[in-house]
Enzyme design. Sequence first.
Site, short mmCIF file in Angstrom:
data_model
loop_
_atom_site.label_atom_id
_atom_site.label_comp_id
_atom_site.label_asym_id
_atom_site.label_seq_id
_atom_site.Cartn_x
_atom_site.Cartn_y
_atom_site.Cartn_z
N LYS A 68 6.43 13.14 -7.68
CA LYS A 68 7.06 12.09 -8.50
C LYS A 68 6.07 11.39 -9.43
O LYS A 68 6.42 11.02 -10.55
CB LYS A 68 7.72 11.04 -7.59
N ASP A 104 15.78 6.27 -8.00
CA ASP A 104 15.62 5.92 -6.58
C ASP A 104 15.94 4.44 -6.35
O ASP A 104 16.61 4.07 -5.39
CB ASP A 104 14.19 6.18 -6.11
N ALA A 133 7.58 5.01 -2.19
CA ALA A 133 8.92 4.63 -1.74
C ALA A 133 9.05 3.11 -1.69
O ALA A 133 10.05 2.54 -2.15
CB ALA A 133 9.19 5.24 -0.37
P1 ATR Z 1 5.86 7.68 -0.14
O1 ATR Z 1 5.94 8.24 -1.52
O2 ATR Z 1 6.81 8.34 0.84
O3 ATR Z 1 5.97 6.19 -0.11
P2 ATR Z 1 3.04 7.39 0.17
O4 ATR Z 1 2.96 6.85 -1.21
O5 ATR Z 1 2.02 8.38 0.64
O6 ATR Z 1 4.43 8.10 0.41
O7 ATR Z 1 3.07 6.13 1.17
C1 ATR Z 1 3.16 6.29 2.55
C2 ATR Z 1 3.27 4.93 3.22
O8 ATR Z 1 3.42 5.13 4.64
C3 ATR Z 1 2.03 4.05 3.04
O9 ATR Z 1 2.42 2.70 3.04
C4 ATR Z 1 1.23 4.38 4.31
O10 ATR Z 1 0.34 3.36 4.72
P3 ATR Z 1 -1.18 3.30 4.17
O11 ATR Z 1 -1.14 2.54 2.87
O12 ATR Z 1 -1.92 2.58 5.23
O13 ATR Z 1 -1.63 4.74 4.01
C5 ATR Z 1 2.33 4.51 5.32
N1 ATR Z 1 1.96 5.33 6.47
C6 ATR Z 1 1.77 6.67 6.48
N2 ATR Z 1 1.44 7.09 7.73
C7 ATR Z 1 1.42 5.98 8.51
C8 ATR Z 1 1.16 5.74 9.90
N3 ATR Z 1 0.86 6.74 10.74
N4 ATR Z 1 1.22 4.46 10.35
C9 ATR Z 1 1.53 3.44 9.52
N5 ATR Z 1 1.80 3.59 8.20
C10 ATR Z 1 1.74 4.84 7.70
#
Ligand code: ATR
Length: 272
Positions: A68, A104, A133
Amino acid sequence: MINADTKVYGIIGNPIRHSLSPQLHSEMFKAYGINAIYTAFETKDIKSAIDGIRALDIKGVNVTVPYKEDVVQLVDKVDKQAMILKAINTIKNENGYLIGYNTDYLGFMYLLKKNVKENYISKRIAVLGAGGAAKSIIFALSKLNVNSVFLLNRTRENALKTEEIFKNLIEIEVSDLNDKDVISSSDIIINCTSVGLKEGQIPIDINYVDKAVIIDIIYKDSLLIKRARSKNLRAINGMDMFVGQALYSFELFSGIKFDMNLAYKVLGDNKR
Ligand code: ATR
């Protein structure tokens, strides 16, 4: 009937096999008598995929994880809202000129209006996650005139970056996913972390939740949704957001707003 005039649409992502978009859009094209098909394009090379849209005159695509953000640089024009989010989920091909949009956030506005009839402007809202997201959801909330939200994220630095992007649109108070006070006092909690895409994982301690309506933007019931329901909390999965964003994408593709009831019927058992 498929013939040489059939227009081609699709969704680009990786992985993409789980997507419900081909089923939904294809059935809607059929329902409205449009000679078009919609399929899934799984690719490892987004730049070539976008070139392919031009070369093969594919009329429009949706774009999903992980591309995206990448496609913002690859299209000819980016719509104003998509530019704020720096993310595109819909591309329309107008005679070789590719225009990127984001539907979205419109999908989330639809979900919220449909499911939360109370006046959410004055509610305490917590958004979990600070990635792509979460940005769509915060943007949608700002469009719905919500003045302030809590943003709980694992990595504080990432939450502060997101706060900076929206500082002129909505007040954001940053905290972490263990903030018991915020979680227990929230009226609405929206999970936008990628936790929950993985089976058996949950972003917050559900015991902290006192009264909140739980929303998870993933369209299948996540563990968070299941735990919330077993605690007798109201819990809403992301299916309405999915159908909402598809409604606006389909309108960009065809000029037609499809019948929502028909969309849910087409999705059938996939709804839950
Ligand atoms: P998306 O496009 O689905 O939002 P992204 O931009 O990679 O994907 O964002 C993922 C989100 O999930 C982030 O807020 C991430 O937190 P961090 O900023 O600390 O990376 C969160 N996230 C992913 N894995 C996680 C986990 N195991 N525990 C808590 N938060 C998690």
